[in-house]
Design a protein around this motif. Structure first.
Motif, PDB file in Angstrom:
ATOM      1  N   ALA A  97      -6.939  33.150  16.995  1.00 10.43           N
ATOM      2  CA  ALA A  97      -5.565  32.101  16.897  1.00 10.43           C
ATOM      3  C   ALA A  97      -4.654  31.972  18.435  1.00 10.43           C
ATOM      4  O   ALA A  97      -4.694  33.273  18.855  1.00 10.43           O
ATOM      5  CB  ALA A  97      -4.822  32.566  15.781  1.00 10.43           C
ATOM      6  N   ASP A  98      -4.454  31.005  18.507  1.00  7.60           N
ATOM      7  CA  ASP A  98      -3.446  30.676  19.706  1.00  7.60           C
ATOM      8  C   ASP A  98      -2.040  30.786  19.257  1.00  7.60           C
ATOM      9  O   ASP A  98      -0.983  30.741  20.110  1.00  7.60           O
ATOM     10  CB  ASP A  98      -3.830  29.414  20.717  1.00  7.60           C
ATOM     11  N   VAL A  99      -1.833  29.956  18.129  1.00  7.19           N
ATOM     12  CA  VAL A  99      -0.467  29.696  17.463  1.00  7.19           C
ATOM     13  C   VAL A  99      -0.491  29.661  15.989  1.00  7.19           C
ATOM     14  O   VAL A  99      -1.595  29.392  15.448  1.00  7.19           O
ATOM     15  CB  VAL A  99       0.118  28.478  18.052  1.00  7.19           C
ATOM     16  N   PRO A 126       2.213  33.536  19.304  1.00  8.38           N
ATOM     17  CA  PRO A 126       3.402  32.583  18.999  1.00  8.38           C
ATOM     18  C   PRO A 126       3.256  32.033  17.780  1.00  8.38           C
ATOM     19  O   PRO A 126       2.505  31.698  17.318  1.00  8.38           O
ATOM     20  CB  PRO A 126       3.344  31.402  20.293  1.00  8.38           C
ATOM     21  N   ILE A 127       4.709  31.671  17.132  1.00  7.75           N
ATOM     22  CA  ILE A 127       4.970  31.310  15.793  1.00  7.75           C
ATOM     23  C   ILE A 127       5.877  30.035  16.015  1.00  7.75           C
ATOM     24  O   ILE A 127       6.736  30.083  16.637  1.00  7.75           O
ATOM     25  CB  ILE A 127       5.716  32.405  14.902  1.00  7.75           C
ATOM     26  N   VAL A 128       5.452  29.073  15.090  1.00  9.74           N
ATOM     27  CA  VAL A 128       6.534  27.967  14.743  1.00  9.74           C
ATOM     28  C   VAL A 128       6.672  27.874  13.499  1.00  9.74           C
ATOM     29  O   VAL A 128       5.670  28.154  12.486  1.00  9.74           O
ATOM     30  CB  VAL A 128       5.701  26.602  15.259  1.00  9.74           C
ATOM     31  N   VAL A 129       7.912  27.688  12.893  1.00  6.11           N
ATOM     32  CA  VAL A 129       8.229  27.723  11.528  1.00  6.11           C
ATOM     33  C   VAL A 129       8.705  26.240  11.184  1.00  6.11           C
ATOM     34  O   VAL A 129       9.408  25.444  12.060  1.00  6.11           O
ATOM     35  CB  VAL A 129       9.453  28.523  11.221  1.00  6.11           C
ATOM     36  N   ALA A 147      10.012  33.362  15.587  1.00  7.38           N
ATOM     37  CA  ALA A 147       9.332  32.205  15.830  1.00  7.38           C
ATOM     38  C   ALA A 147       9.765  31.735  17.268  1.00  7.38           C
ATOM     39  O   ALA A 147      11.149  32.181  17.621  1.00  7.38           O
ATOM     40  CB  ALA A 147       9.594  30.946  14.968  1.00  7.38           C
ATOM     41  N   ALA A 148       8.889  31.107  17.879  1.00  7.44           N
ATOM     42  CA  ALA A 148       9.504  30.533  19.309  1.00  7.44           C
ATOM     43  C   ALA A 148      10.149  29.306  18.889  1.00  7.44           C
ATOM     44  O   ALA A 148      11.049  29.064  19.869  1.00  7.44           O
ATOM     45  CB  ALA A 148       7.791  30.307  19.856  1.00  7.44           C
ATOM     46  N   ARG A 149       9.697  28.488  18.046  1.00 10.16           N
ATOM     47  CA  ARG A 149      10.482  27.248  17.634  1.00 10.16           C
ATOM     48  C   ARG A 149      10.666  27.121  16.210  1.00 10.16           C
ATOM     49  O   ARG A 149       9.794  27.439  15.537  1.00 10.16           O
ATOM     50  CB  ARG A 149       9.541  25.798  18.223  1.00 10.16           C
ATOM     51  N   VAL A 150      11.665  26.424  15.689  1.00 10.02           N
ATOM     52  CA  VAL A 150      12.105  26.585  14.117  1.00 10.02           C
ATOM     53  C   VAL A 150      12.274  24.891  14.058  1.00 10.02           C
ATOM     54  O   VAL A 150      13.237  24.372  14.620  1.00 10.02           O
ATOM     55  CB  VAL A 150      13.031  27.278  13.799  1.00 10.02           C
ATOM     56  N   ALA A 151      11.512  24.324  13.248  1.00 16.13           N
ATOM     57  CA  ALA A 151      11.877  22.862  12.779  1.00 16.13           C
ATOM     58  C   ALA A 151      12.158  22.747  11.417  1.00 16.13           C
ATOM     59  O   ALA A 151      11.720  23.604  10.428  1.00 16.13           O
ATOM     60  CB  ALA A 151      10.517  22.353  12.970  1.00 16.13           C
ATOM     61  N   VAL A 152      13.221  21.976  11.014  1.00 13.85           N
ATOM     62  CA  VAL A 152      13.633  21.706   9.773  1.00 13.85           C
ATOM     63  C   VAL A 152      13.664  20.149   9.572  1.00 13.85           C
ATOM     64  O   VAL A 152      13.615  19.362  10.238  1.00 13.85           O
ATOM     65  CB  VAL A 152      15.045  22.186   9.689  1.00 13.85           C
ATOM     66  N   GLU A 366       3.284  22.617  22.511  1.00 15.29           N
ATOM     67  CA  GLU A 366       3.997  23.022  23.639  1.00 15.29           C
ATOM     68  C   GLU A 366       4.033  24.716  23.575  1.00 15.29           C
ATOM     69  O   GLU A 366       3.904  25.284  24.427  1.00 15.29           O
ATOM     70  CB  GLU A 366       5.482  22.780  23.487  1.00 15.29           C
ATOM     71  N   VAL A 367       4.278  25.223  22.247  1.00 13.66           N
ATOM     72  CA  VAL A 367       4.333  26.720  22.162  1.00 13.66           C
ATOM     73  C   VAL A 367       2.939  27.326  22.512  1.00 13.66           C
ATOM     74  O   VAL A 367       2.844  28.274  23.011  1.00 13.66           O
ATOM     75  CB  VAL A 367       4.707  26.921  20.719  1.00 13.66           C
ATOM     76  N   ALA A 368       1.922  26.442  22.156  1.00 12.47           N
ATOM     77  CA  ALA A 368       0.607  27.114  22.435  1.00 12.47           C
ATOM     78  C   ALA A 368       0.100  26.894  23.765  1.00 12.47           C
ATOM     79  O   ALA A 368      -0.788  27.545  24.181  1.00 12.47           O
ATOM     80  CB  ALA A 368      -0.614  26.276  21.526  1.00 12.47           C
ATOM     81  N   GLY A 369       1.054  26.319  24.837  1.00 10.40           N
ATOM     82  CA  GLY A 369       0.662  26.155  25.997  1.00 10.40           C
ATOM     83  C   GLY A 369      -0.339  25.035  26.591  1.00 10.40           C
ATOM     84  O   GLY A 369      -0.643  25.027  27.548  1.00 10.40           O
ATOM     85  N   ARG A 370      -0.301  24.001  25.676  1.00 12.31           N
ATOM     86  CA  ARG A 370      -1.085  22.774  25.682  1.00 12.31           C
ATOM     87  C   ARG A 370      -0.221  21.526  26.148  1.00 12.31           C
ATOM     88  O   ARG A 370      -0.587  20.457  26.005  1.00 12.31           O
ATOM     89  CB  ARG A 370      -1.935  22.578  24.734  1.00 12.31           C
TER      90      ARG A 370
END
Length: 370
Positions: A97-99, A126-129, A147-152, A366-370
């Motif tokens: 897993a990359d993300v 890295p984690i995104v929520v 998390a690296a980023r948190v979306a709501v 973006e968080v995964a580096g792509r």
């Protein structure tokens, strides 16, 4: 990277977690057909049916229910978490897993903890929520700290570093043109082409309060020339209305709506609960609604609906107040006032987000580096 990107999505349990997870999966797959997507779930969730049906790999881990209040069951949580984290780490290692993207619920907390401890670097994977509700659950409150980023979904959601993205939606909903599909949709359900139309639904199983109020108001609605499309729930076959004479406004009862896009296109107003996905879909397609929050739980459904209601895109009625008289006093005047309907529809659409799937996909890549 020479190998395809590997994304793990954790969102099992209920449709409220699974549908946005699958909408993101579809958006990622549109970006890169070689991308590897793995979904985490439990053997007792709806994901066992929904995820394979959409063509995605599903890996099962032990569920970790988190009690809302202190109970003896709380003592069992640490052991359950350890077992689930161990099983999840095996999956993350196996798929390289990359993300990890979590949507809350039973599988999210083990996924967040396993991602933090796994990977090739000290910081883990890295984690995104993504949080669907206006009031976040415990799993996402913990995940947001890791998390690296948190979306709501809902602006103002009290979650650490949350950024408003909206709710990822199915393509059929996110791209729906209600006006263009209206004639086909009404014909599909056996409705008249030009009558004002009320859509009643209470989730996949129906809702007793909505069923009782809507059927009691059947004569009021018919007398005003309003037709009804009503999903009563597959276990509520006892819910009926008298057969309508030819030439009067139809009252169409169905057990379940397989094509919500057609139901939304057929309707002028919805009478429904205020689950996060329901509120997001209705506002995205510009369909005004009378929201009836569940009277149990932590009040999250009321919070889900408030931004749309406060923007002038719908009404809010408490469960105990909904009856045929309320429908007659509040929904009938709305359904028979085209100018007011148009204003509410515009306000609902302005409060919605159709592109949250693409915006969340941007964040994940973006968080995964792509």
């Amino acid at each position: 990277m020479s190998r395809p990107l590997s994304v793990v999505l954790a969102g099992g349990g209920t449709a409220g977690h699974i549908e946005p997870m699958l909408a993101l999966a579809d958006a990622l797959r549109r970006r890169d057909g070689d991308l590897v997507i793995t979904c985490l779930g439990t053997a007792r969730g709806m994901e066992t049916r929904l995820v394979p049906a959409r063509g995605y790999d599903l890996r099962l881990i032990p569920p970790v229910p988190l009690p809302r209040r202190p109970t003896p069951d709380l003592l069992r949580v640490p052991g359950r978490v350890r077992r689930a984290v161990a099983d999840t780490r095996k999956v993350l290692d196996e798929v390289t897993a990359d993300v990890v993207v979590g949507f809350g619920g039973y599988v999210a907390l083990p996924a967040y903890l396993a991602a933090r401890r796994a990977g090739r670097g000290r910081a883990g994977i890295p984690i995104v929520v993504h949080e669907q509700n206006a009031l976040p659950g415990l799993a996402n409150r913990i995940g947001a700290r890791l998390a690296a980023r948190v979306a709501v979904t809902v602006p103002g959601t009290p979650l650490h570093r949350g950024e408003h993205v909206g709710m990822p939606l199915r393509t059929a909903i996110g791209t729906l043109d209600r006006a263009a599909l209206r004639a086909q949709a009404r014909s599909e359900f056996g409705l008249d082409a030009d009558r004002p139309t009320l859509l009643v639904f209470g989730g996949s199983q129906g809702a007793q309060t909505l069923n009782r109020a809507a059927t009691a108001a059947a004569d009021r609605l018919a007398d005003a020339g309003v037709q009804v499309l009503h999903a009563r729930g597959p276990k509520n076959t006892h819910v009926t209305v008298p057969e309508r004479p030819s030439g009067t406004a139809p009252y169409v009862l169905v057990d379940y709506l397989d094509r919500m896009d057609l139901a939304y296109a057929a309707a002028d107003v919805a009478l429904c609960r205020a689950g996060a996905v329901t509120v997001a879909e209705l506002s995205a397609v510009g369909l005004p609604a009378a929201f009836v929050p569940l009277p149990i739980g932590n009040g999250e459904q009321r919070r889900n609906a408030l931004p749309v209601v406060e923007a002038g895109g719908g009404l809010l009625v408490e469960d105990a107040e909904l009856d045929d008289a309320w429908i007659g006093a509040h929904l009938l005047p709305l359904l028979t006032d085209p100018a007011r309907l148009a204003a509410l529809a515009g306000n609902a659409a302005a409060a919605g987000a159709r592109d949250a799937d693409e915006r969340l996909a941007d964040i994940v890549l973006e968080v995964a580096g792509r």
